[in-house]
Design an enzyme around this catalytic site. Sequence first.
Site, mmCIF file in Angstrom:
data_model
loop_
_atom_site.group_PDB
_atom_site.id
_atom_site.type_symbol
_atom_site.label_atom_id
_atom_site.label_comp_id
_atom_site.label_asym_id
_atom_site.label_seq_id
_atom_site.Cartn_x
_atom_site.Cartn_y
_atom_site.Cartn_z
ATOM 1 C CB SER A 164 4.520 -1.620 11.969
ATOM 2 O OG SER A 164 4.040 -0.299 12.194
ATOM 3 C CD GLU A 171 -3.975 -2.820 7.095
ATOM 4 O OE1 GLU A 171 -2.804 -2.948 6.759
ATOM 5 O OE2 GLU A 171 -4.694 -1.885 6.705
ATOM 6 C CD GLU A 192 -3.520 5.241 6.647
ATOM 7 O OE1 GLU A 192 -3.369 5.345 5.424
ATOM 8 O OE2 GLU A 192 -2.678 4.689 7.395
ATOM 9 N N GLY A 236 1.773 2.189 10.804
ATOM 10 C CA GLY A 236 2.681 3.322 10.674
ATOM 11 C C GLY A 236 3.308 3.755 11.989
ATOM 12 C CG ASN A 281 -1.771 1.185 1.391
ATOM 13 O OD1 ASN A 281 -1.798 2.051 0.517
ATOM 14 N ND2 ASN A 281 -2.489 1.271 2.498
HETATM 15 P P1 PGA Z 1 2.259 0.267 7.648
HETATM 16 O O1 PGA Z 1 0.847 0.403 6.900
HETATM 17 O O2 PGA Z 1 2.902 -1.028 7.162
HETATM 18 O O3 PGA Z 1 3.046 1.479 7.232
HETATM 19 O O4 PGA Z 1 1.976 0.209 9.098
HETATM 20 C C1 PGA Z 1 0.010 -0.706 6.710
HETATM 21 C C2 PGA Z 1 -1.289 -0.275 6.075
HETATM 22 O O5 PGA Z 1 -1.821 0.791 6.423
HETATM 23 O O6 PGA Z 1 -1.830 -0.988 5.198
#
Ligand code: PGA
Length: 256
Positions: free
Chosen positions: A216, A170, A98, A176, A10
């Site tokens: 992450s 998630e 998000e 993040g 992503n």
């Molecule tokens: P991240 O994002 O690996 O940067 O935590 C994962 C996502 O939002 O799909």
Amino acid sequence: MARTPIVGGNWKMFLDLAGAVQLATDVRHRLGSVRGVEVVVFPPFPFLKSVADRLAESAIGVGGQDLSSETSGAFTGAVAGPMLRSVGCSHVLVGHSERRSVFGDSDEMVARKLAAALAAGLKPVLCIGENLQERQKGETFSVVTRQLRSALAPYAGKTDALADLVLAYEPVWAIGTGLTATPEQAQEVHAHIRQEIADLLGKSFAAALRIQYGGSVKASSAPGLMQQPDIDGMLVGGASLKAEEFAQIVKFRQAN
Ligand code: PGA
């Protein structure tokens, strides 16, 4: 039942056109003929066509990060499922946290977007997960159950329509932030999700359904996550912007 692992990258709202095409080129170089793992990248809308062209006739799929619940019309700024298809997308993220938390997509809106994705012939990756407050209050299972039911209950007895569905668990507190759920924490929720799906849509559908973990994920954490029985892939944000690390994540078996 053997479920083919699926790893998504992503790219969120990062890169510019040149950077996106370069990343696609690098990912193709490293993973263009990968076998035994399905790979999909999710670039920002303006780069989809260029990335899809760059990845044409490779093993790597391309998807949108979101789609409109509508098919066409006066919806300034929105992008419809058939548009995504027409620029080479095979997949689409639906209900990413998000979109839910920053853009206010409700459970009801996510359900409508899922229906729009299926109607457009896109393979949906339906994202669910609790935030930190919900986890601390012990509401993880009830939150993911609510999110699953509101999107998927309409398909009870009609699971043919969901043949290409993938789920992504998630936990919002892990996205993040550098805080990955431990493999055991993730497995606990994945097992709950698969049980909920069995209750809602039937045991054999649940047994075949792929559930990705996201939050992450790094090359170093991928093998441990993928050893868990109910984790069938990963949805990778930050680490997917580096072709080499993304390739290591996709090749998690070789790190064992
Ligand atoms: P991240 O994002 O690996 O940067 O935590 C994962 C996502 O939002 O799909």
